[in-house]
Write a protein that holds these residues in place. Structure first.
Motif, PDB file in Angstrom:
ATOM      1  N   LEU A  75     -89.208  21.232 -13.442  1.00 20.35           N
ATOM      2  CA  LEU A  75     -87.957  21.439 -12.704  1.00 20.35           C
ATOM      3  C   LEU A  75     -87.879  20.525 -11.488  1.00 20.35           C
ATOM      4  CD1 LEU A  75     -87.684  25.348 -12.779  1.00 20.35           C
ATOM      5  CD2 LEU A  75     -86.408  23.716 -14.171  1.00 20.35           C
ATOM      6  N   LYS A  76     -88.990  20.370 -10.807  1.00 20.49           N
ATOM      7  CA  LYS A  76     -89.016  19.531  -9.600  1.00 20.49           C
ATOM      8  C   LYS A  76     -88.660  18.089  -9.918  1.00 20.49           C
ATOM      9  CE  LYS A  76     -91.891  18.393  -5.594  1.00 20.49           C
ATOM     10  NZ  LYS A  76     -93.233  18.569  -4.962  1.00 20.49           N
ATOM     11  N   ARG A  91     -92.084  37.357 -16.424  1.00 20.10           N
ATOM     12  CA  ARG A  91     -93.068  36.583 -15.663  1.00 20.10           C
ATOM     13  C   ARG A  91     -92.359  35.531 -14.845  1.00 20.10           C
ATOM     14  NH1 ARG A  91     -94.236  31.368 -17.403  1.00 20.10           N
ATOM     15  NH2 ARG A  91     -93.733  30.787 -19.561  1.00 20.10           N
ATOM     16  N   THR A  92     -93.067  34.999 -13.858  1.00 20.06           N
ATOM     17  CA  THR A  92     -92.543  33.873 -13.095  1.00 20.06           C
ATOM     18  C   THR A  92     -92.937  32.578 -13.806  1.00 20.06           C
ATOM     19  OG1 THR A  92     -94.538  33.858 -11.724  1.00 20.06           O
ATOM     20  CG2 THR A  92     -92.661  35.136 -10.917  1.00 20.06           C
ATOM     21  N   LEU A  93     -92.375  31.475 -13.392  1.00 24.04           N
ATOM     22  CA  LEU A  93     -92.722  30.182 -13.985  1.00 24.04           C
ATOM     23  C   LEU A  93     -94.060  29.705 -13.437  1.00 24.04           C
ATOM     24  CD1 LEU A  93     -89.256  28.356 -13.849  1.00 24.04           C
ATOM     25  CD2 LEU A  93     -90.235  29.702 -15.719  1.00 24.04           C
ATOM     26  N   ASP A  94     -94.835  29.036 -14.294  1.00 23.12           N
ATOM     27  CA  ASP A  94     -96.138  28.541 -13.843  1.00 23.12           C
ATOM     28  C   ASP A  94     -96.001  27.171 -13.181  1.00 23.12           C
ATOM     29  OD1 ASP A  94     -96.010  26.581 -15.872  1.00 23.12           O
ATOM     30  OD2 ASP A  94     -97.102  27.833 -17.298  1.00 23.12           O
ATOM     31  N   THR A  95     -97.126  26.628 -12.730  1.00 28.05           N
ATOM     32  CA  THR A  95     -97.125  25.372 -11.974  1.00 28.05           C
ATOM     33  C   THR A  95     -96.565  24.216 -12.790  1.00 28.05           C
ATOM     34  OG1 THR A  95     -99.075  26.128 -10.741  1.00 28.05           O
ATOM     35  CG2 THR A  95     -98.570  23.773 -10.659  1.00 28.05           C
ATOM     36  N   THR A  96     -96.934  24.144 -14.058  1.00 32.16           N
ATOM     37  CA  THR A  96     -96.443  23.064 -14.921  1.00 32.16           C
ATOM     38  C   THR A  96     -94.932  23.141 -15.089  1.00 32.16           C
ATOM     39  OG1 THR A  96     -98.534  23.004 -16.142  1.00 32.16           O
ATOM     40  CG2 THR A  96     -96.607  22.022 -17.204  1.00 32.16           C
ATOM     41  N   ASP A 135     -89.394  30.942 -26.518  1.00 27.38           N
ATOM     42  CA  ASP A 135     -88.187  30.162 -26.805  1.00 27.38           C
ATOM     43  C   ASP A 135     -87.262  30.095 -25.591  1.00 27.38           C
ATOM     44  OD1 ASP A 135     -89.002  29.731 -29.447  1.00 27.38           O
ATOM     45  OD2 ASP A 135     -88.136  31.631 -30.102  1.00 27.38           O
ATOM     46  N   VAL A 136     -87.185  31.181 -24.828  1.00 20.18           N
ATOM     47  CA  VAL A 136     -86.366  31.182 -23.604  1.00 20.18           C
ATOM     48  C   VAL A 136     -86.900  30.153 -22.613  1.00 20.18           C
ATOM     49  CG1 VAL A 136     -85.622  32.538 -21.604  1.00 20.18           C
ATOM     50  CG2 VAL A 136     -85.646  33.586 -23.864  1.00 20.18           C
ATOM     51  N   VAL A 137     -88.202  30.146 -22.411  1.00 19.22           N
ATOM     52  CA  VAL A 137     -88.809  29.197 -21.469  1.00 19.22           C
ATOM     53  C   VAL A 137     -88.619  27.768 -21.959  1.00 19.22           C
ATOM     54  CG1 VAL A 137     -90.971  28.423 -20.419  1.00 19.22           C
ATOM     55  CG2 VAL A 137     -90.486  30.872 -20.622  1.00 19.22           C
ATOM     56  N   ASN A 138     -88.804  27.542 -23.253  1.00 19.82           N
ATOM     57  CA  ASN A 138     -88.626  26.204 -23.815  1.00 19.82           C
ATOM     58  C   ASN A 138     -87.201  25.696 -23.605  1.00 19.82           C
ATOM     59  OD1 ASN A 138     -89.639  23.930 -25.531  1.00 19.82           O
ATOM     60  ND2 ASN A 138     -88.053  24.676 -26.927  1.00 19.82           N
ATOM     61  N   ASP A 139     -86.212  26.561 -23.827  1.00 24.27           N
ATOM     62  CA  ASP A 139     -84.811  26.177 -23.613  1.00 24.27           C
ATOM     63  C   ASP A 139     -84.531  25.907 -22.137  1.00 24.27           C
ATOM     64  OD1 ASP A 139     -84.318  26.387 -26.284  1.00 24.27           O
ATOM     65  OD2 ASP A 139     -83.233  28.291 -26.178  1.00 24.27           O
ATOM     66  N   LEU A 140     -85.146  26.697 -21.255  1.00 27.92           N
ATOM     67  CA  LEU A 140     -84.964  26.488 -19.816  1.00 27.92           C
ATOM     68  C   LEU A 140     -85.528  25.132 -19.396  1.00 27.92           C
ATOM     69  CD1 LEU A 140     -83.997  27.944 -17.170  1.00 27.92           C
ATOM     70  CD2 LEU A 140     -86.379  28.652 -16.863  1.00 27.92           C
ATOM     71  N   MET A 141     -86.682  24.786 -19.927  1.00 30.38           N
ATOM     72  CA  MET A 141     -87.299  23.507 -19.596  1.00 30.38           C
ATOM     73  C   MET A 141     -86.499  22.327 -20.156  1.00 30.38           C
ATOM     74  SD  MET A 141     -89.914  24.157 -17.699  1.00 30.38           S
ATOM     75  CE  MET A 141     -88.884  25.474 -17.023  1.00 30.38           C
ATOM     76  N   ASN A 142     -85.780  22.557 -21.271  1.00 28.33           N
ATOM     77  CA  ASN A 142     -84.982  21.499 -21.894  1.00 28.33           C
ATOM     78  C   ASN A 142     -83.526  21.516 -21.437  1.00 28.33           C
ATOM     79  OD1 ASN A 142     -86.814  20.058 -23.792  1.00 28.33           O
ATOM     80  ND2 ASN A 142     -87.099  22.104 -24.627  1.00 28.33           N
TER      81      ASN A 142
END
Length: 304
Positions: free
Chosen positions: A103-104, A93-98, A76-83
């Protein structure tokens, strides 16, 4: 010429809206500073004990700084970060390539700092005779190949711990009938403390200096020693999680903890990251029982 009351109301309403727009245009959005202001961060709830300790000292040292932590499961943390619900996250963990690609596309980068290393601890009830286990036995247990009659419990299905166990075992399901996901790390410890026929898997940080609401449960469980058959240095020895076994890489179940700042500026995210990596922040990690990323030097006063 007829007088239109409706037209008069429309005109007044227009002037009010226009004035409000001018006032809002004159206001500048207040950005958080390096050690000031308010900003929302997302954080893996598995690490709330140590993050809360760091946050308490940080706020005491910098009264103008107000990081607001939203604790959630890792997914859920990663999903919120992506949104874009927030741009600072604390994850194991670090963020993966996708994720970096997302972010890019928003012209953002991820400044990532590792600040601690945690252990994955296996716990059993104090009445249990099981005190030793191997990594291969853990894998067999998670894949249903072990004939154990014990219930295996861990925190919620979206947690970083579950992701770790799936990677370790190569099993993306973990749907065996004796494997259960509870609601939190506290619930795992409480369950094992009252069920002798169980094995709990939790973060080591939850077993050091526990809060009052589950301290009694911690006293009723014990940590299992783990052997790594593939170890090049000690394939026949069992180790329990500790700062010593983590720094020597003899305890086989560990994970790093990162703060990821995607703001692209020196705001509160960068300030908190700097604090975590500082000598003071690392001493808090050291005192907690986890392994700091850089071990602070010891100061010895010699009196003549």
């Amino acid at each position: 010429m007829k007088f239109s009351f409706r037209a008069l109301l429309s005109g007044v309403a227009f002037l009010i809206v226009l004035q409000a727009c001018k006032q809002n245009a004159g206001k500048k959005t207040e950005l958080d500073g390096f050690m000031s202001g308010t900003a929302v961060f997302g954080a893996d709830e598995s690490f709330s004990p140590i993050i809360d300790e760091e946050l308490y000292i940080f706020k005491a040292a910098f009264p103008d700084a107000n990081p607001v932590l939203q604790y959630k499961a890792e997914a859920d943390v990663v999903n919120d970060l992506m949104n874009d619900k927030y741009r600072v996250a604390i994850l194991p963990r670090t963020l993966d390539t996708t994720e970096l690609g997302i972010l890019k596309r928003r012209s953002l980068t991820a400044d990532t700092i590792r600040f601690a290393i945690d252990a994955i601890a296996l716990i059993v009830n104090q009445a249990s005779n099981d005190t030793l286990i191997s990594v291969n036995e853990i894998k067999s247990m998670l894949n249903g190949r072990s004939k154990t009659d014990k219930n295996i419990v861990f925190d919620n299905p979206n947690s970083s711990l579950v992701r770790y166990l799936k990677t370790l075992s190569g099993n993306n399901g973990l749907k065996q009938k004796n494997i259960y996901a509870l609601s939190s790390s506290k619930e795992v410890i409480k369950y094992v403390s009252t069920h002798p026929n169980s094995i709990g898997i939790t973060g080591f940080s939850w077993l050091n200096d526990p809060d009052k609401d589950y301290a009694d449960a911690v006293d009723k469980v014990k940590i299992v020693g783990v052997r790594n058959e593939d170890s090049k240095t000690a394939p026949n020895q069992y180790f329990k999680p500790s700062q010593e076994t983590l720094v020597q890489h003899t305890y086989p179940l560990s994970r790093a903890l990162y703060i990821i700042d995607c703001t692209g500026r020196k705001g509160l995210g960068a300030g908190f990251a700097s604090f975590l990596a500082s000598e003071r922040g690392q001493r808090i990690i050291l005192k907690s029982g986890l392994l700091p990323d850089s071990i602070p030097p010891r100061e010895i006063n010699i009196i003549h």
